[in-house]
Write a protein that holds these residues in place. Structure first.
Motif, PDB file in Angstrom:
ATOM      1  N   ILE A  55       0.778  -1.167  -0.215  1.00  0.00           N
ATOM      2  CA  ILE A  55      -0.014   0.135   0.185  1.00  0.00           C
ATOM      3  C   ILE A  55       0.882   1.260  -0.084  1.00  0.00           C
ATOM      4  O   ILE A  55       2.081   1.172   0.659  1.00  0.00           O
ATOM      5  N   ARG A  56       0.504   2.102  -0.881  1.00  0.00           N
ATOM      6  CA  ARG A  56       1.126   3.431  -0.902  1.00  0.00           C
ATOM      7  C   ARG A  56       0.444   4.623  -0.738  1.00  0.00           C
ATOM      8  O   ARG A  56      -0.874   4.525  -0.926  1.00  0.00           O
ATOM      9  N   ALA A  57       0.995   5.818  -0.646  1.00  0.00           N
ATOM     10  CA  ALA A  57       0.162   7.041  -0.626  1.00  0.00           C
ATOM     11  C   ALA A  57       0.881   8.051  -1.041  1.00  0.00           C
ATOM     12  O   ALA A  57       2.221   8.106  -1.480  1.00  0.00           O
ATOM     13  N   ALA A  58       0.081   9.113  -1.749  1.00  0.00           N
ATOM     14  CA  ALA A  58       0.845  10.071  -2.722  1.00  0.00           C
ATOM     15  C   ALA A  58       0.030  11.307  -2.522  1.00  0.00           C
ATOM     16  O   ALA A  58      -1.120  11.435  -1.995  1.00  0.00           O
ATOM     17  N   GLU A  59       0.588  12.467  -2.213  1.00  0.00           N
ATOM     18  CA  GLU A  59      -0.155  13.888  -2.368  1.00  0.00           C
ATOM     19  C   GLU A  59      -0.004  14.402  -3.951  1.00  0.00           C
ATOM     20  O   GLU A  59       0.954  14.264  -4.645  1.00  0.00           O
ATOM     21  N   VAL A  60      -1.105  14.805  -4.265  1.00  0.00           N
ATOM     22  CA  VAL A  60      -1.484  14.986  -5.525  1.00  0.00           C
ATOM     23  C   VAL A  60      -1.920  16.715  -5.680  1.00  0.00           C
ATOM     24  O   VAL A  60      -2.983  16.849  -4.741  1.00  0.00           O
ATOM     25  N   ASN A  61      -1.603  17.352  -6.600  1.00  0.00           N
ATOM     26  CA  ASN A  61      -2.046  18.840  -6.494  1.00  0.00           C
ATOM     27  C   ASN A  61      -3.286  18.997  -7.245  1.00  0.00           C
ATOM     28  O   ASN A  61      -3.921  18.096  -7.900  1.00  0.00           O
ATOM     29  N   LEU A  62      -3.843  20.126  -7.394  1.00  0.00           N
ATOM     30  CA  LEU A  62      -5.287  20.315  -7.841  1.00  0.00           C
ATOM     31  C   LEU A  62      -5.229  20.150  -9.210  1.00  0.00           C
ATOM     32  O   LEU A  62      -6.161  19.668 -10.079  1.00  0.00           O
ATOM     33  N   GLN A  63      -4.055  20.183  -9.939  1.00  0.00           N
ATOM     34  CA  GLN A  63      -3.855  19.858 -11.544  1.00  0.00           C
ATOM     35  C   GLN A  63      -3.633  18.449 -11.643  1.00  0.00           C
ATOM     36  O   GLN A  63      -3.483  18.187 -13.029  1.00  0.00           O
ATOM     37  N   LYS A 121      -1.129  16.580 -10.785  1.00  0.00           N
ATOM     38  CA  LYS A 121       0.254  16.159 -10.473  1.00  0.00           C
ATOM     39  C   LYS A 121       0.819  15.816  -9.254  1.00  0.00           C
ATOM     40  O   LYS A 121       0.619  16.192  -8.188  1.00  0.00           O
ATOM     41  N   VAL A 122       1.652  14.559  -9.241  1.00  0.00           N
ATOM     42  CA  VAL A 122       1.952  13.829  -8.013  1.00  0.00           C
ATOM     43  C   VAL A 122       3.009  14.598  -7.552  1.00  0.00           C
ATOM     44  O   VAL A 122       4.270  14.952  -8.253  1.00  0.00           O
ATOM     45  N   LEU A 123       3.021  14.909  -6.162  1.00  0.00           N
ATOM     46  CA  LEU A 123       4.138  15.790  -5.553  1.00  0.00           C
ATOM     47  C   LEU A 123       5.191  14.722  -4.830  1.00  0.00           C
ATOM     48  O   LEU A 123       6.227  15.229  -4.915  1.00  0.00           O
ATOM     49  N   TRP A 124       4.439  13.860  -4.515  1.00  0.00           N
ATOM     50  CA  TRP A 124       5.529  12.976  -3.621  1.00  0.00           C
ATOM     51  C   TRP A 124       4.600  11.453  -3.343  1.00  0.00           C
ATOM     52  O   TRP A 124       3.417  11.689  -3.301  1.00  0.00           O
ATOM     53  N   ASP A 125       5.310  10.437  -3.555  1.00  0.00           N
ATOM     54  CA  ASP A 125       4.520   9.303  -2.915  1.00  0.00           C
ATOM     55  C   ASP A 125       5.528   8.440  -1.989  1.00  0.00           C
ATOM     56  O   ASP A 125       6.905   8.455  -2.258  1.00  0.00           O
ATOM     57  N   GLU A 126       5.031   7.418  -1.211  1.00  0.00           N
ATOM     58  CA  GLU A 126       5.657   6.780  -0.202  1.00  0.00           C
ATOM     59  C   GLU A 126       4.961   5.320   0.153  1.00  0.00           C
ATOM     60  O   GLU A 126       3.757   5.146   0.087  1.00  0.00           O
ATOM     61  N   LEU A 127       5.804   4.341   0.273  1.00  0.00           N
ATOM     62  CA  LEU A 127       5.556   2.993   0.878  1.00  0.00           C
ATOM     63  C   LEU A 127       4.958   3.169   2.080  1.00  0.00           C
ATOM     64  O   LEU A 127       5.740   3.776   3.154  1.00  0.00           O
ATOM     65  N   LEU A 128       3.950   2.680   2.409  1.00  0.00           N
ATOM     66  CA  LEU A 128       3.218   2.577   3.884  1.00  0.00           C
ATOM     67  C   LEU A 128       3.454   1.170   4.452  1.00  0.00           C
ATOM     68  O   LEU A 128       3.739   1.113   5.538  1.00  0.00           O
ATOM     69  N   ASP A 129       3.132  -0.008   3.581  1.00  0.00           N
ATOM     70  CA  ASP A 129       3.426  -1.131   4.226  1.00  0.00           C
ATOM     71  C   ASP A 129       3.496  -2.235   2.852  1.00  0.00           C
ATOM     72  O   ASP A 129       3.098  -2.178   1.865  1.00  0.00           O
ATOM     73  N   ALA A 130       4.881  -2.917   3.252  1.00  0.00           N
ATOM     74  CA  ALA A 130       5.227  -3.743   2.312  1.00  0.00           C
ATOM     75  C   ALA A 130       4.297  -5.062   2.024  1.00  0.00           C
ATOM     76  O   ALA A 130       4.664  -5.820   1.090  1.00  0.00           O
ATOM     77  N   ARG A 131       3.314  -5.513   2.959  1.00  0.00           N
ATOM     78  CA  ARG A 131       2.622  -6.735   2.936  1.00  0.00           C
ATOM     79  C   ARG A 131       1.396  -6.260   3.226  1.00  0.00           C
ATOM     80  O   ARG A 131       0.933  -6.236   4.375  1.00  0.00           O
ATOM     81  N   THR A 132       0.210  -6.397   2.225  1.00  0.00           N
ATOM     82  CA  THR A 132      -1.034  -5.949   2.623  1.00  0.00           C
ATOM     83  C   THR A 132      -2.123  -7.193   2.048  1.00  0.00           C
ATOM     84  O   THR A 132      -1.706  -8.044   1.093  1.00  0.00           O
TER      85      THR A 132
END
Length: 436
Positions: free
Chosen positions: A219-227, A229-240
């Motif tokens: 599972i991953r998460a990302a911040e996305v701007n209003l247009q 565009k992905v600002l950053w993304d990060e791994l949250l858990d390596a086994r789901t």
């Protein structure tokens, strides 16, 4: 209620068989009359209370589309209530539409995007979220002929641009693997938080019982701007768990994400991670059900938050004893109270939650009753008081009916679900909050 009436009836008989004053007392009959009136009043009051609320009836709302439609998603903010759904334009083309709740009816549906190479699935589906008049949607696009090989594409509408921008990539890997089960929420006035299940380590495999030959779902998460565009993304858990929905909410202390975890022993309970001071916390199980299952149950959690109050709901089936559970947190998800069991034995899950305030909430789920299946809803509170279960609608128990939706907007609670058939459509209803 029955026990209360029996107790009052006993008090009624006891009073007359054992008068508090001797009959020679001149005030005896006057006192007896007062007692009789009081007891009758109590009996009448209790008899008029109906915990089943038999007059509880959701108001049906016409669906605004005329094409075959399914996979509804309700999304509410302070300013808008949105309904997104998927329609089949023809045998080879699917389209994502949305409608706004305006003047007590749904607006004419507007198309966001369409395509011939979409992955359309009962449990993994497109959705739309609003942020200060801006919109972010996502669809799932096939990346290879393999069944579970698809990517997540974003569609963004920014008020600054005044138009939709389509086919924006969310994840940066180019693996021909599964990417889906997306949740998007407003993160700041200028961005969204998006979380999803990412199969880049699975080598294209979708065998839930054997990950020795391939890596696990992440599972991953990302911040996305209003247009978009992905600002950053990060791994949250390596086994789901491979195919249970994700869910997210904003608390007073930042965003939280819940999902179904998967341990080395195949225990698949619900986990939470929180963004605290710029760092995601180590995932924690919110309650150790101990559900050991070698395959994915396709039944994810749901979460809602107001300030520091968090309400989570999930389905479990430990020892083949199905149950829907809910749990409150008053610490923005740092810890939870022991769960309340809402439905047992006949529960199918497919839950949703909404908070009425910081003390009370609603949980919806699907439940079987004999040969029928219903979308149910129940009020709950932190104290664990018991409230009546209510039937919202009759539903097809199969996969085609998808995952029912529930949102609070204004002074009403809205529900949406797929009505199956040769030409599927969407059922919508609303109930005043006061009815709960």
């Amino acid at each position: 209620m029955v026990k209360s009436i029996k107790c009052l009836s006993f008090l009624f008989l006891f009073t007359f068989k054992n008068p508090p004053f001797h009959s020679s007392n001149p005030y005896f009959y006057q006192m007896k009359s007062f007692q009789l009136i009081a007891i009758c009043g109590l009996l009448f009051g209790f008899s008029c209370q109906n915990p089943e609320k038999t007059n509880w009836k959701p108001e049906s709302i016409p669906f605004p589309g005329d094409l075959p439609a399914s996979l509804p998603v309700l999304s509410a903010s302070e300013d808008q209530l949105l309904l997104s759904f998927v329609s089949s334009v023809n045998d080879s083309t699917s389209a994502l539409f949305y409608s706004r709740w305006e003047n007590e009816s749904w607006s004419e549906p507007e198309m966001i995007t369409q395509g011939q190479d979409w992955f359309v699935n009962w449990a993994d589906f497109p959705a739309l979220v609003e942020n200060k008049g801006n919109y972010l949607a996502h669809v799932l696009k096939k990346s290879s002929p393999a069944t579970f090989s698809y990517d997540i594409q974003l569609q963004a509408f920014s008020t600054a641009d005044g138009k939709w921008t389509n086919q924006l990539p969310l994840h940066q890997d180019s693996t021909l693997t599964e990417h889906g089960f997306v949740t998007s929420i407003a993160y700041s006035d200028s961005s969204y938080l998006v979380t999803w299940l990412d199969g880049r380590n699975t080598s294209g495999g979708h065998d839930h019982s054997n990950h020795e030959a391939s890596g696990a779902m992440t599972i991953r998460a990302a911040e996305v701007n209003l247009q978009g565009k992905v600002l950053w993304d990060e791994l949250l858990d390596a086994r789901t768990c491979d195919c249970c929905q994700t869910t997210a909410a904003m608390t007073a202390e930042g965003p939280i994400i819940l999902y179904r975890n998967r341990s080395d022993r195949e225990i698949r309970d619900i986990a939470i991670t929180r963004l605290v001071k710029g760092k995601w916390t180590e995932p924690q199980i919110i309650y150790p059900d101990g559900w050991e299952i070698t395959g994915c149950p396709v039944n994810g959690p749901k979460v809602a938050a107001i300030n520091q109050t968090v309400l989570a709901a999930w389905f479990t089936d430990v020892n083949q004893e199905s149950a829907v559970k809910v749990a409150f947190s008053e610490t923005s998800g740092a810890d939870f109270f022991p769960p309340q069991v809402i439905s047992i034995r006949d529960a199918l899950g497919r839950v949703d939650v909404a908070l009425l305030n910081e003390q009370e909430g609603l949980v919806s789920w699907m439940e079987m009753a004999g040969d029928s299946t219903f979308l149910m809803v129940q009020k709950i509170n932190r104290a664990g008081d018991t409230f009546p279960k209510q039937k919202v609608a009759s539903m097809d128990p199969g996969r085609r009916s998808g995952f029912p939706q529930m949102e609070i907007y204004g002074n009403q609670v809205f529900f949406a679900w797929t009505i199956t058939g040769d030409q599927p459509t969407i059922g919508i209803s609303a109930v005043p909050i006061d009815n709960f």
